[in-house]
Design a protein around this motif. Sequence first.
Motif, PDB file in Angstrom:
ATOM      1  N   LYS A 282       0.674  -1.332  -0.020  1.00 51.01           N
ATOM      2  CA  LYS A 282       0.053  -0.008  -0.140  1.00 51.01           C
ATOM      3  C   LYS A 282       0.728   1.484   0.038  1.00 51.01           C
ATOM      4  CE  LYS A 282      -3.202  -0.462   3.305  1.00 51.01           C
ATOM      5  NZ  LYS A 282      -4.740   0.303   3.467  1.00 51.01           N
ATOM      6  N   ALA A 283       1.724   1.493  -0.832  1.00 47.63           N
ATOM      7  CA  ALA A 283       2.220   2.729  -0.993  1.00 47.63           C
ATOM      8  C   ALA A 283       2.450   2.585  -2.576  1.00 47.63           C
ATOM      9  CB  ALA A 283       4.253   2.089  -0.136  1.00 47.63           C
ATOM     10  N   ILE A 284       3.120   3.729  -3.091  1.00 49.74           N
ATOM     11  CA  ILE A 284       3.864   3.574  -4.521  1.00 49.74           C
ATOM     12  C   ILE A 284       4.996   5.075  -3.887  1.00 49.74           C
ATOM     13  CG2 ILE A 284       1.030   4.632  -4.906  1.00 49.74           C
ATOM     14  CD1 ILE A 284       2.509   7.940  -5.080  1.00 49.74           C
ATOM     15  N   VAL A 285       5.384   4.636  -5.138  1.00 49.13           N
ATOM     16  CA  VAL A 285       7.321   6.148  -5.513  1.00 49.13           C
ATOM     17  C   VAL A 285       6.716   6.883  -6.691  1.00 49.13           C
ATOM     18  CG1 VAL A 285       9.407   5.261  -5.959  1.00 49.13           C
ATOM     19  CG2 VAL A 285       8.069   3.637  -4.525  1.00 49.13           C
ATOM     20  N   ALA A 286       7.376   7.531  -5.927  1.00 52.59           N
ATOM     21  CA  ALA A 286       6.833   8.804  -7.239  1.00 52.59           C
ATOM     22  C   ALA A 286       8.364   9.712  -7.450  1.00 52.59           C
ATOM     23  CB  ALA A 286       6.114   9.925  -6.640  1.00 52.59           C
ATOM     24  N   CYS A 287       8.844   9.730  -8.388  1.00 47.69           N
ATOM     25  CA  CYS A 287       9.682  10.622  -8.581  1.00 47.69           C
ATOM     26  C   CYS A 287      10.210  11.972  -9.833  1.00 47.69           C
ATOM     27  CB  CYS A 287      11.627  10.195  -9.453  1.00 47.69           C
ATOM     28  SG  CYS A 287      11.711   8.312  -8.587  1.00 47.69           S
ATOM     29  N   PHE A 288      10.438  13.128  -9.205  1.00 46.38           N
ATOM     30  CA  PHE A 288      10.575  14.151  -9.852  1.00 46.38           C
ATOM     31  C   PHE A 288      12.057  14.326 -10.922  1.00 46.38           C
ATOM     32  CE2 PHE A 288      11.130  18.629 -11.051  1.00 46.38           C
ATOM     33  CZ  PHE A 288      10.487  19.473 -10.713  1.00 46.38           C
ATOM     34  N   PRO A 289      11.794  14.465 -11.750  1.00 44.60           N
ATOM     35  CA  PRO A 289      12.690  14.375 -13.190  1.00 44.60           C
ATOM     36  C   PRO A 289      14.346  15.336 -13.315  1.00 44.60           C
ATOM     37  CG  PRO A 289      11.409  14.865 -14.175  1.00 44.60           C
ATOM     38  CD  PRO A 289      11.037  14.578 -13.040  1.00 44.60           C
ATOM     39  N   GLU A 290      15.982  14.444 -13.052  1.00 45.18           N
ATOM     40  CA  GLU A 290      16.024  14.905 -13.331  1.00 45.18           C
ATOM     41  C   GLU A 290      16.061  16.457 -14.220  1.00 45.18           C
ATOM     42  OE1 GLU A 290      20.054  12.686 -14.018  1.00 45.18           O
ATOM     43  OE2 GLU A 290      21.115  14.386 -15.351  1.00 45.18           O
ATOM     44  N   ASP A 291      16.993  17.551 -13.655  1.00 41.85           N
ATOM     45  CA  ASP A 291      16.746  18.667 -14.529  1.00 41.85           C
ATOM     46  C   ASP A 291      17.929  19.517 -13.917  1.00 41.85           C
ATOM     47  OD1 ASP A 291      15.820  20.198 -16.119  1.00 41.85           O
ATOM     48  OD2 ASP A 291      14.271  21.243 -15.296  1.00 41.85           O
ATOM     49  N   ALA A 292      18.523  20.577 -14.884  1.00 35.83           N
ATOM     50  CA  ALA A 292      19.532  21.522 -15.039  1.00 35.83           C
ATOM     51  C   ALA A 292      20.540  21.049 -14.142  1.00 35.83           C
ATOM     52  CB  ALA A 292      18.262  22.762 -14.510  1.00 35.83           C
ATOM     53  N   GLY A 293      21.356  20.033 -13.411  1.00 31.50           N
ATOM     54  CA  GLY A 293      22.650  19.699 -13.072  1.00 31.50           C
ATOM     55  C   GLY A 293      21.800  18.896 -11.253  1.00 31.50           C
ATOM     56  N   PHE A 294      20.417  18.710 -10.914  1.00 28.63           N
ATOM     57  CA  PHE A 294      19.551  18.436  -9.849  1.00 28.63           C
ATOM     58  C   PHE A 294      19.598  17.124 -10.520  1.00 28.63           C
ATOM     59  CE2 PHE A 294      19.170  23.111  -8.973  1.00 28.63           C
ATOM     60  CZ  PHE A 294      19.745  23.817  -8.083  1.00 28.63           C
TER      61      PHE A 294
ATOM     62  N   ARG B  56      11.629  27.930 -13.619  1.00 25.51           N
ATOM     63  CA  ARG B  56      12.780  27.177 -13.061  1.00 25.51           C
ATOM     64  C   ARG B  56      12.487  27.835 -11.801  1.00 25.51           C
ATOM     65  NH1 ARG B  56      15.798  23.478 -11.758  1.00 25.51           N
ATOM     66  NH2 ARG B  56      17.548  24.193 -10.313  1.00 25.51           N
ATOM     67  N   VAL B  57      11.659  29.160 -11.250  1.00 26.20           N
ATOM     68  CA  VAL B  57      11.256  29.369 -10.732  1.00 26.20           C
ATOM     69  C   VAL B  57      10.472  28.115  -9.974  1.00 26.20           C
ATOM     70  CG1 VAL B  57      10.294  30.983  -9.023  1.00 26.20           C
ATOM     71  CG2 VAL B  57      11.853  31.913 -10.685  1.00 26.20           C
ATOM     72  N   SER B  58       9.339  28.160 -10.854  1.00 24.50           N
ATOM     73  CA  SER B  58       7.851  26.980 -10.259  1.00 24.50           C
ATOM     74  C   SER B  58       8.779  26.456 -10.442  1.00 24.50           C
ATOM     75  CB  SER B  58       7.037  26.965 -11.445  1.00 24.50           C
ATOM     76  OG  SER B  58       6.104  26.163 -11.063  1.00 24.50           O
ATOM     77  N   GLU B  59       9.866  25.343 -10.834  1.00 22.86           N
ATOM     78  CA  GLU B  59      10.667  24.153 -10.874  1.00 22.86           C
ATOM     79  C   GLU B  59      11.326  24.047  -9.476  1.00 22.86           C
ATOM     80  OE1 GLU B  59      13.075  22.276 -13.490  1.00 22.86           O
ATOM     81  OE2 GLU B  59      13.976  21.142 -11.891  1.00 22.86           O
ATOM     82  N   CYS B  60      11.577  25.475  -8.933  1.00 22.47           N
ATOM     83  CA  CYS B  60      12.078  25.201  -7.142  1.00 22.47           C
ATOM     84  C   CYS B  60      11.822  24.431  -6.278  1.00 22.47           C
ATOM     85  CB  CYS B  60      13.340  26.098  -7.841  1.00 22.47           C
ATOM     86  SG  CYS B  60      14.444  26.240  -8.241  1.00 22.47           S
ATOM     87  N   PHE B  61      10.201  25.554  -6.324  1.00 24.89           N
ATOM     88  CA  PHE B  61       9.468  25.316  -4.907  1.00 24.89           C
ATOM     89  C   PHE B  61       8.526  24.004  -5.567  1.00 24.89           C
ATOM     90  CE2 PHE B  61       8.480  29.416  -3.094  1.00 24.89           C
ATOM     91  CZ  PHE B  61       8.832  30.355  -3.939  1.00 24.89           C
ATOM     92  N   GLU B  62       8.735  23.111  -6.771  1.00 23.56           N
ATOM     93  CA  GLU B  62       7.748  22.126  -6.736  1.00 23.56           C
ATOM     94  C   GLU B  62       8.707  21.226  -5.844  1.00 23.56           C
ATOM     95  OE1 GLU B  62       4.779  21.828  -6.462  1.00 23.56           O
ATOM     96  OE2 GLU B  62       4.008  22.698  -8.326  1.00 23.56           O
ATOM     97  N   ARG B  63      10.066  21.249  -6.748  1.00 22.90           N
ATOM     98  CA  ARG B  63      11.310  20.757  -5.612  1.00 22.90           C
ATOM     99  C   ARG B  63      11.191  20.556  -4.141  1.00 22.90           C
ATOM    100  NH1 ARG B  63      15.775  17.303  -7.939  1.00 22.90           N
ATOM    101  NH2 ARG B  63      15.922  17.452 -10.368  1.00 22.90           N
ATOM    102  N   ALA B  64      11.039  22.095  -4.014  1.00 22.29           N
ATOM    103  CA  ALA B  64      11.036  22.360  -2.474  1.00 22.29           C
ATOM    104  C   ALA B  64      10.629  21.521  -1.617  1.00 22.29           C
ATOM    105  CB  ALA B  64      11.511  23.795  -2.459  1.00 22.29           C
ATOM    106  N   ALA B  65       8.964  21.340  -2.368  1.00 21.03           N
ATOM    107  CA  ALA B  65       7.551  20.899  -1.642  1.00 21.03           C
ATOM    108  C   ALA B  65       7.714  19.554  -1.788  1.00 21.03           C
ATOM    109  CB  ALA B  65       6.644  21.530  -2.182  1.00 21.03           C
ATOM    110  N   LEU B  66       8.957  18.876  -2.145  1.00 17.91           N
ATOM    111  CA  LEU B  66       8.649  17.511  -2.285  1.00 17.91           C
ATOM    112  C   LEU B  66       8.856  16.680  -0.968  1.00 17.91           C
ATOM    113  CD1 LEU B  66      10.615  16.347  -5.567  1.00 17.91           C
ATOM    114  CD2 LEU B  66       8.081  16.584  -4.818  1.00 17.91           C
ATOM    115  N   PRO B  67       8.174  15.437  -0.490  1.00 21.32           N
ATOM    116  CA  PRO B  67       9.173  15.194   0.779  1.00 21.32           C
ATOM    117  C   PRO B  67      10.180  14.621   1.437  1.00 21.32           C
ATOM    118  CG  PRO B  67       7.644  13.566  -0.322  1.00 21.32           C
ATOM    119  CD  PRO B  67       6.878  14.882  -1.005  1.00 21.32           C
ATOM    120  N   ALA B  68      10.872  14.559   0.103  1.00 20.77           N
ATOM    121  CA  ALA B  68      12.134  14.148  -0.327  1.00 20.77           C
ATOM    122  C   ALA B  68      12.538  15.168   0.294  1.00 20.77           C
ATOM    123  CB  ALA B  68      12.905  12.682  -1.362  1.00 20.77           C
TER     124      ALA B  68
END
Lengths: 560, 560
Positions: free
Chosen positions: A104-116, B163-175
């Motif tokens: 009962k869990a999911i795995v989610a990812c924000f993709p690699e981008d701009a060096g991050f 980019r600014v929007s992306e930074c906020f979305e990344r920052a808001a992730l649980p990870a």
Amino acid sequence: MQESTEGGSLNYLSRPSNGKQRVVVLGSGWAAMSFIKSWSESLSDKYELVLVSPRNYFVYTPLLPAMCAGTVEERSIVEPVRSVLKNKGRFFEAKCNEILPEEKAIVACFPEDAGFPEACFKLPYDILILSVGCVNNTFGIKGVEEHTTFFKTVEDASRLRLRVSECFERAALPATSSEEIEKLLSFVIVGGGPTGVEVAAELYDLIESDLSKLYPDIVKHVKIRVVELMDHVLSTYDRAISNYTAEIFKRNGIDLVLNSRVQSVSYDRVTTVDKDGSETEIPFGACVWATGIAMNPLVKDLQAALPEGAQTHFRSIVTDEYLRVHGAPDGTMFALGDAATIEQQKALDKADELFEKADIDNNGRLSRRELATILREASKDFPHLAEHARFLESKTGALRFGGIVAKAFANANKSTSQTIDEELYSKYVNDDASLDREEFQELLQTIDSGLRALPATAQVAKQEGEYLAKLFASQDISSSKPLDLKSTAPFEYVHKGSLAYVGSDRAVMDVPVIGPIMGYFAGLAWRGFETFSQISFRNQVLVATDWARSKIFGRDTSRV
Amino acid sequence: MQESTEGGSLNYLSRPSNGKQRVVVLGSGWAAMSFIKSWSESLSDKYELVLVSPRNYFVYTPLLPAMCAGTVEERSIVEPVRSVLKNKGRFFEAKCNEILPEEKAIVACFPEDAGFPEACFKLPYDILILSVGCVNNTFGIKGVEEHTTFFKTVEDASRLRLRVSECFERAALPATSSEEIEKLLSFVIVGGGPTGVEVAAELYDLIESDLSKLYPDIVKHVKIRVVELMDHVLSTYDRAISNYTAEIFKRNGIDLVLNSRVQSVSYDRVTTVDKDGSETEIPFGACVWATGIAMNPLVKDLQAALPEGAQTHFRSIVTDEYLRVHGAPDGTMFALGDAATIEQQKALDKADELFEKADIDNNGRLSRRELATILREASKDFPHLAEHARFLESKTGALRFGGIVAKAFANANKSTSQTIDEELYSKYVNDDASLDREEFQELLQTIDSGLRALPATAQVAKQEGEYLAKLFASQDISSSKPLDLKSTAPFEYVHKGSLAYVGSDRAVMDVPVIGPIMGYFAGLAWRGFETFSQISFRNQVLVATDWARSKIFGRDTSRV
């Protein structure tokens, strides 16, 4: 926010410690956003609502064709998910890569981008709402993926807008031969459904109203073509509408390439084959792929992860009529929108009982009227029979107590005819037709067999989202307690009509009870409807002012 | 259109056969579009006007910072070149890769795209107008090209918005760890000029008004920093304006990192060095490079193609005061905008004559008042002396017949002080100062030496475009006839003031005669000015409605 590393190397958002059930919604399309919009804020006292989607905004998809022509702007038809969510829950912009039904869990990812680096996390759920939609279907045809523009996303529509502008600029260069000009200004749209028709119509408007003034020397070389497998476009609409559309298109010089399928696509030409097997090559500057949807890879993986045999459908996850996913423990997983298909309850199991009830005159045969009556009555338990009852009623005239009502029902039938196979009833529509017990069973089997394939439209997804939010409001959803089916009505789709814009300010509408409406006033109605139906007041105003702006000033043709 | 292959393998648009002179304009920025706008349609009877630019639209650059924050939309501040051109001439979307001054032709190409090959053509000209602007200057600093966002184009501003929007979305992730959140929400702007200041101000507004509501948990981690080489921002403005801006920024929590230069940039941090040589590392989510412009490669190539010694400037093509390019045959090539620098006429050659005229009391020395008077008189022939005369007049009080006028002149001086080196006059501003013949010559040499470096602003480019269009209207421009200099006034720049938005609805204005204006009402005036100054009525309305839309509904934060 509770963060821990209990999930191993993955960052992990552990279950709420305050006793709330966590509801994880996947997706930010029509189904998901309709669910969120209908979710009452007070429910958030009982559930922790978490939305996960790779896209942080909702798109009002019916206006994508208008957007690709610059009639409305992209920012006007999108709304940030966070603005819709407000205080109801939390949002994570991430793509769900894996569903683990046992854990009962999911795995989610924000993709690699701009060096991050890629940022992944595991999210346990108590209840999962699967509304991830479909993906484009190339039907394995060579070159579609590489050389056509799909038409599902804002990015697709933007790309087409830029591409059309590029084709005109290239064609206007002194270095461009007339043969090349013809090619660059040839726009091919594959698929004669509402999307394909509207893209053709909006492109026509853009060229006719704006580009013709800016590129007066070359505009005469423009050719728009719609390639369609069947012998008419808008095949799910009333035939009068298809004919009207064909007429308007003809007047506007848009070619319909009917009875034709695409064999292959290269970077500058599409090869079609007609029903006689003869091939045609159409050179193009831009080719739009507005046909076919396929199963989301995430759904495919989920099918495999659920108990064997529970999920076998080729395109969707299968749910019961309460949108519960087959094979998942009760109350833990729902699916809706294009990703899902509802499996109907079997009426066949009650065939004998129904037959006896229906055969009022006890002659061992059901007349057409008896058939209609029993289907109507049975539809209380088997909602999918309602549309069949309506269809027969319209044919039998059972309810023809007045011309208007009769016409209304006839039209109501037409507008849902997309899900009724008229062939099936061909032998029962004569006044003296009847069927015996065996034939009745056969009929039920046919109706029951297969799945109730509701069309993959915004309208269906929206109603499903609303239904599910109501379900949450009406009772406790939880794996520890089965759904109270007694007090719960199953989902029933109410078709409210279909709309399409066909160019030159004209639209077509297929409205139940009222019937087909076509022309300039339908165009006004369409515009009003599409403005009013925006997800927020902000979008309503933006779309309305966009329409005014582009009417007054023309569309922007900058290749931004 | 005459097409032939006389140019060999290149497609070739041969010269007009109707006896018209072909005027080829390169670029679609401020200089080019101002020239086109001021070009009277009747001139097209005499000249064939052809515009060539890789960008088929004009951008109202002063609102790019507003666009990157979503306060106005990109489509509202762009206008298709073809809409501006109308019936005045033709446009080819292509990048000029080569200028052949001997052949009087250019070679331009549309780049390879989507399978379509690069399309090049040769275009002979009679008169070439070079207005291609500058490119970004990285000053050779490591990592700038790869890891910062430039801020010259619509694409740059769009990229920053996403980019600014992306930074906020990344920052808001649980990870995301708190250290990562700090980094992602750190926005560094390099360059404290008007662009850098406005980007910082608009980002602040976006975060304060909109993102703070959508990301309430993380917004406290946001940090905006402006890195500036000098000890104050907006160094070309009145000092009172710099101070006010610093004050507003301080109140809004925007850090000014002054006296600091950037040493290197990596994907997530910028290293600065202050004047004491100590290094600081600033982690960032986005870094904006809003400083420095460099020579366009096309201009560099042209320098080399012109006769040796004609062009030696390190950043621009050098023209005379009629905007004619040095080294090109008279009447065949003009340059304007950021790509060009005007070389002033030498007053030094007439030093003796001027001295004698100035020395009214024949004492062999010029008093401050005599100096001011002769510079004023000489400015008829040497327009670049006018600002020096004004400067001295303000100091001598020669025209102080009333307090208001005195203040006006003092302010007029301030607002142009960016081109006057006050040091130069330090010894002449005392009441009893005077200078002898030799000192006068020295002074003139200093004023004359180097080039008149007008600021690389929209205002200068616009006035140059207007001037050049007037030149075309006033006489025949042609290589067969030299320019009639007797009846032609040289170009003179009139500084109308500078504006910058500093956030929270406040702006700063440095207006000649009136002086510095700062605050909320300046903010209203700025908004009005930037709306009114749009290139078309369409853009005026779009920008005005955008402002209303974003005030009422907030900015769109979708990552489209």
